[in-house]
Motif scaffolding. Structure first.
Motif, PDB file in Angstrom:
ATOM      1  N   GLY A   1     -75.945  -5.304  32.102  1.00 48.56           N
ATOM      2  CA  GLY A   1     -74.528  -4.954  32.168  1.00 48.56           C
ATOM      3  C   GLY A   1     -73.652  -6.115  32.570  1.00 48.56           C
ATOM      4  O   GLY A   1     -72.451  -6.127  32.272  1.00 48.56           O
ATOM      5  N   ASP A   2     -74.251  -7.114  33.242  1.00 46.09           N
ATOM      6  CA  ASP A   2     -73.501  -8.317  33.612  1.00 46.09           C
ATOM      7  C   ASP A   2     -73.417  -9.271  32.427  1.00 46.09           C
ATOM      8  O   ASP A   2     -74.303  -9.285  31.557  1.00 46.09           O
ATOM      9  N   GLU A   3     -72.371 -10.064  32.407  1.00 47.65           N
ATOM     10  CA  GLU A   3     -72.217 -11.092  31.388  1.00 47.65           C
ATOM     11  C   GLU A   3     -72.223 -12.473  32.037  1.00 47.65           C
ATOM     12  O   GLU A   3     -71.660 -12.655  33.125  1.00 47.65           O
ATOM     13  N   VAL A   4     -72.856 -13.417  31.356  1.00 44.98           N
ATOM     14  CA  VAL A   4     -72.932 -14.797  31.831  1.00 44.98           C
ATOM     15  C   VAL A   4     -72.457 -15.709  30.702  1.00 44.98           C
ATOM     16  O   VAL A   4     -72.972 -15.655  29.585  1.00 44.98           O
ATOM     17  N   ILE A   5     -71.468 -16.544  30.992  1.00 41.05           N
ATOM     18  CA  ILE A   5     -70.915 -17.448  29.985  1.00 41.05           C
ATOM     19  C   ILE A   5     -71.729 -18.742  29.971  1.00 41.05           C
ATOM     20  O   ILE A   5     -72.016 -19.322  31.030  1.00 41.05           O
ATOM     21  N   VAL A   6     -72.079 -19.175  28.769  1.00 45.71           N
ATOM     22  CA  VAL A   6     -72.932 -20.351  28.571  1.00 45.71           C
ATOM     23  C   VAL A   6     -72.314 -21.204  27.460  1.00 45.71           C
ATOM     24  O   VAL A   6     -71.849 -20.657  26.459  1.00 45.71           O
ATOM     25  N   PRO A   7     -72.290 -22.522  27.608  1.00 42.21           N
ATOM     26  CA  PRO A   7     -71.790 -23.351  26.501  1.00 42.21           C
ATOM     27  C   PRO A   7     -72.653 -23.160  25.261  1.00 42.21           C
ATOM     28  O   PRO A   7     -73.878 -23.027  25.360  1.00 42.21           O
ATOM     29  N   ALA A   8     -72.023 -23.166  24.100  1.00 44.36           N
ATOM     30  CA  ALA A   8     -72.737 -22.918  22.852  1.00 44.36           C
ATOM     31  C   ALA A   8     -73.570 -24.116  22.402  1.00 44.36           C
ATOM     32  O   ALA A   8     -74.366 -23.998  21.468  1.00 44.36           O
ATOM     33  N   PHE A   9     -73.400 -25.260  23.048  1.00 43.49           N
ATOM     34  CA  PHE A   9     -74.178 -26.462  22.735  1.00 43.49           C
ATOM     35  C   PHE A   9     -74.905 -26.893  23.997  1.00 43.49           C
ATOM     36  O   PHE A   9     -74.291 -27.444  24.929  1.00 43.49           O
ATOM     37  N   THR A  10     -76.192 -26.620  24.059  1.00 48.75           N
ATOM     38  CA  THR A  10     -76.995 -26.934  25.238  1.00 48.75           C
ATOM     39  C   THR A  10     -78.455 -26.669  24.884  1.00 48.75           C
ATOM     40  O   THR A  10     -78.771 -26.145  23.812  1.00 48.75           O
ATOM     41  N   TRP A  11     -79.353 -27.027  25.790  1.00 46.69           N
ATOM     42  CA  TRP A  11     -80.753 -26.642  25.600  1.00 46.69           C
ATOM     43  C   TRP A  11     -80.867 -25.133  25.822  1.00 46.69           C
ATOM     44  O   TRP A  11     -80.148 -24.540  26.625  1.00 46.69           O
ATOM     45  N   VAL A  12     -81.788 -24.515  25.121  1.00 41.39           N
ATOM     46  CA  VAL A  12     -81.828 -23.054  25.011  1.00 41.39           C
ATOM     47  C   VAL A  12     -82.002 -22.341  26.354  1.00 41.39           C
ATOM     48  O   VAL A  12     -81.507 -21.217  26.541  1.00 41.39           O
ATOM     49  N   THR A  13     -82.657 -22.964  27.324  1.00 40.93           N
ATOM     50  CA  THR A  13     -82.910 -22.262  28.581  1.00 40.93           C
ATOM     51  C   THR A  13     -81.656 -22.104  29.445  1.00 40.93           C
ATOM     52  O   THR A  13     -81.668 -21.301  30.376  1.00 40.93           O
TER      53      THR A  13
ATOM     54  N   ALA B   1     -79.199 -20.628  28.397  1.00 38.48           N
ATOM     55  CA  ALA B   1     -78.889 -19.241  28.058  1.00 38.48           C
ATOM     56  C   ALA B   1     -80.021 -18.301  28.462  1.00 38.48           C
ATOM     57  O   ALA B   1     -79.778 -17.188  28.947  1.00 38.48           O
ATOM     58  N   HIS B   2     -81.259 -18.743  28.265  1.00 39.33           N
ATOM     59  CA  HIS B   2     -82.403 -17.877  28.569  1.00 39.33           C
ATOM     60  C   HIS B   2     -82.360 -17.323  29.991  1.00 39.33           C
ATOM     61  O   HIS B   2     -82.793 -16.199  30.247  1.00 39.33           O
ATOM     62  N   CYS B   3     -81.865 -18.125  30.945  1.00 41.32           N
ATOM     63  CA  CYS B   3     -81.942 -17.692  32.351  1.00 41.32           C
ATOM     64  C   CYS B   3     -81.194 -16.383  32.569  1.00 41.32           C
ATOM     65  O   CYS B   3     -81.623 -15.548  33.375  1.00 41.32           O
ATOM     66  N   ALA B   4     -80.087 -16.188  31.870  1.00 41.14           N
ATOM     67  CA  ALA B   4     -79.357 -14.927  31.983  1.00 41.14           C
ATOM     68  C   ALA B   4     -80.150 -13.788  31.364  1.00 41.14           C
ATOM     69  O   ALA B   4     -80.223 -12.670  31.914  1.00 41.14           O
ATOM     70  N   GLU B   5     -80.770 -14.069  30.226  1.00 42.99           N
ATOM     71  CA  GLU B   5     -81.566 -13.042  29.546  1.00 42.99           C
ATOM     72  C   GLU B   5     -82.786 -12.638  30.385  1.00 42.99           C
ATOM     73  O   GLU B   5     -83.184 -11.476  30.381  1.00 42.99           O
ATOM     74  N   TYR B   6     -83.372 -13.593  31.099  1.00 40.21           N
ATOM     75  CA  TYR B   6     -84.509 -13.261  31.965  1.00 40.21           C
ATOM     76  C   TYR B   6     -84.135 -12.171  32.967  1.00 40.21           C
ATOM     77  O   TYR B   6     -84.966 -11.346  33.352  1.00 40.21           O
ATOM     78  N   ALA B   7     -82.894 -12.203  33.424  1.00 45.41           N
ATOM     79  CA  ALA B   7     -82.437 -11.240  34.432  1.00 45.41           C
ATOM     80  C   ALA B   7     -81.891  -9.957  33.805  1.00 45.41           C
ATOM     81  O   ALA B   7     -81.465  -9.055  34.526  1.00 45.41           O
ATOM     82  N   GLY B   8     -81.891  -9.887  32.474  1.00 49.05           N
ATOM     83  CA  GLY B   8     -81.386  -8.704  31.802  1.00 49.05           C
ATOM     84  C   GLY B   8     -79.896  -8.734  31.530  1.00 49.05           C
ATOM     85  O   GLY B   8     -79.338  -7.762  31.018  1.00 49.05           O
ATOM     86  N   ALA B   9     -79.224  -9.840  31.874  1.00 48.72           N
ATOM     87  CA  ALA B   9     -77.785  -9.964  31.637  1.00 48.72           C
ATOM     88  C   ALA B   9     -77.523 -10.353  30.186  1.00 48.72           C
ATOM     89  O   ALA B   9     -78.433 -10.724  29.441  1.00 48.72           O
ATOM     90  N   LYS B  10     -76.279 -10.273  29.784  1.00 46.78           N
ATOM     91  CA  LYS B  10     -75.863 -10.613  28.425  1.00 46.78           C
ATOM     92  C   LYS B  10     -75.252 -12.008  28.410  1.00 46.78           C
ATOM     93  O   LYS B  10     -74.365 -12.317  29.208  1.00 46.78           O
TER      94      LYS B  10
END
Length: 380
Positions: free
Chosen positions: A69-81, A83-92
């Motif tokens: 239910g939480d959202e985490v903003i991530v730059p669209a140009f970066t190494w994939v992890t 973004a992955h760190c938010a997904e690990y916690a179930g966030a979007k």
């Protein structure tokens, strides 16, 4: 010529031997010594070594108690992890585009991506260049969102003369062999917040915390396990290498910056490339030296990289436009054109070799080969 090369000498061997001779090879006294050195250098209250920057980012997301239910903003140009760190916690994950000239997150795009569900932003100091922290900190304070600094590339980088990694809520660093210092694999998570530091420490070590009911000196002492944690501990063998690397840090940084300045001079007469841009207050330690092709598109960029490879010179694109990767594209139904700067950054960037001890003749070879590739594959 490799894109980078770690700087090892007899000191790493001596420190590893000292560790092995001690009989203590798991996380222990050398790890703590390494953490203290890193903590002092980056002017933070707490530094905890872990298995990788990916692990550090994972720990950061968990310590901030991100959840579905939480959202985490991530730059669209970066190494994939990043973004992955938010997904690990179930966030979007919600992506924000970058500034094409710095490759770092655009503060305007960051603010536009914020919703009532936004709980955190991952601010990447990409390639060793500090992001625009003054603007980002103001936005985070305005909307009460946490900042995770992904400083994987930014050991020793400063913003307005302050080390990165302690400017936001939690900082995450990498010791991968392509980084400024290396322990083979490894990472560090930093914070100035005592509560977050305690959560990070517990989560890193299986969820273990001190047991106040038993004296720690007793032979039957066992910790408490009130939280679900992970085994993301460092080893003293890695820390031994890290201690030797930290002793070289100033020289390693100086070598990279000198190489970057030399590249700037050698490349300044080439009209159809862009060299790294450094905004005011933003330090750069050049974990990578990344240029961008202005004309000819992705096909020309690829042909130039192949021409360099034919001369024995290793290059690579800067990194991913993460929203185009299958997992995120499919899960969130994303289109490439949603983040055009990130797409152009991936498609048009070239990382040139840079490493401590790189000679003038090696840099001249890279530049001559680049110029030849640009001429051979001229923009139509």
């Amino acid at each position: 010529m490799q894109i980078t090369s770690p700087a090892f000498d007899e000191q790493e061997i001596l420190m590893v031997k000292q560790c092995l001779d001690s009989g203590w090879v798991t996380q222990g006294p050398m790890t703590r010594q390494f953490e203290e050195l890193f903590q002092q250098r980056h002017q933070v209250k707490y530094a905890l070594a872990t298995t990788s920057c990916t692990a550090a980012l994972h720990l950061a997301a968990m310590a901030l108690q991100l959840q579905p239910g939480d959202e985490v903003i991530v730059p669209a140009f970066t190494w994939v992890t990043s973004a992955h760190c938010a997904e690990y916690a179930g966030a979007k994950v919600v992506f924000a585009d970058i500034e094409i000239d710095t490759f770092n997150i655009d503060p305007v795009a960051l603010e536009a991506a914020i919703t009532p569900k936004t709980k955190a932003v991952v601010v990447v100091h990409l390639f060793g260049l500090a992001a625009r922290m003054q603007e980002i900190l103001a936005i985070a304070q305005k909307y009460n969102i946490a900042i995770i600094e992904d400083a994987a590339c930014a050991v020793g980088t400063t913003y307005n003369s302050q080390p990165v990694g302690g400017l936001g809520d939690i900082g995450c660093f990498s010791f991968h062999p392509r980084k400024v210092i290396t322990t083979g694999e490894g990472g560090m998570v930093t914070t100035n917040n005592a509560e977050l530091a305690n959560r990070l420490k517990v989560l890193r070590n299986h969820g273990a915390s001190p047991n106040p009911d038993i004296e720690a000196t007793k032979p039957y002492y066992m910790g408490r396990f009130d939280h679900l944690g992970f085994n993301l501990r460092f080893s003293d063998i890695q820390a031994a290498i890290g201690l030797a690397q930290m002793a070289k840090l100033n020289q390693l940084l100086s070598d990279r910056i000198s190489c970057a300045k030399q590249y700037n001079v050698l490349l300044e007469d080439i009209a159809d490339i862009v060299t790294p841009s450094i905004p005011p207050m933003c330090g750069h330690t050049y974990q990578s030296y990344v240029i961008r092709i202005l004309e000819g598109g992705n096909n020309r960029r690829n042909a130039i990289m192949e021409a360099l490879a034919e001369e024995g010179i290793q290059t690579r694109p800067g990194t991913h436009a993460v929203h185009r990767l299958g997992y995120y594209q499919n899960k969130y139904n994303l289109k490439a054109e949603q983040y055009t700067n990130a797409v152009n950054a991936e498609d048009l960037s070239i990382t040139l070799p840079i490493f401590p001890g790189m000679t003038d003749s090696e840099q001249q070879l890279v530049v001559n080969s680049l110029k030849a590739g640009l001429r051979k594959h001229s923009a139509m």
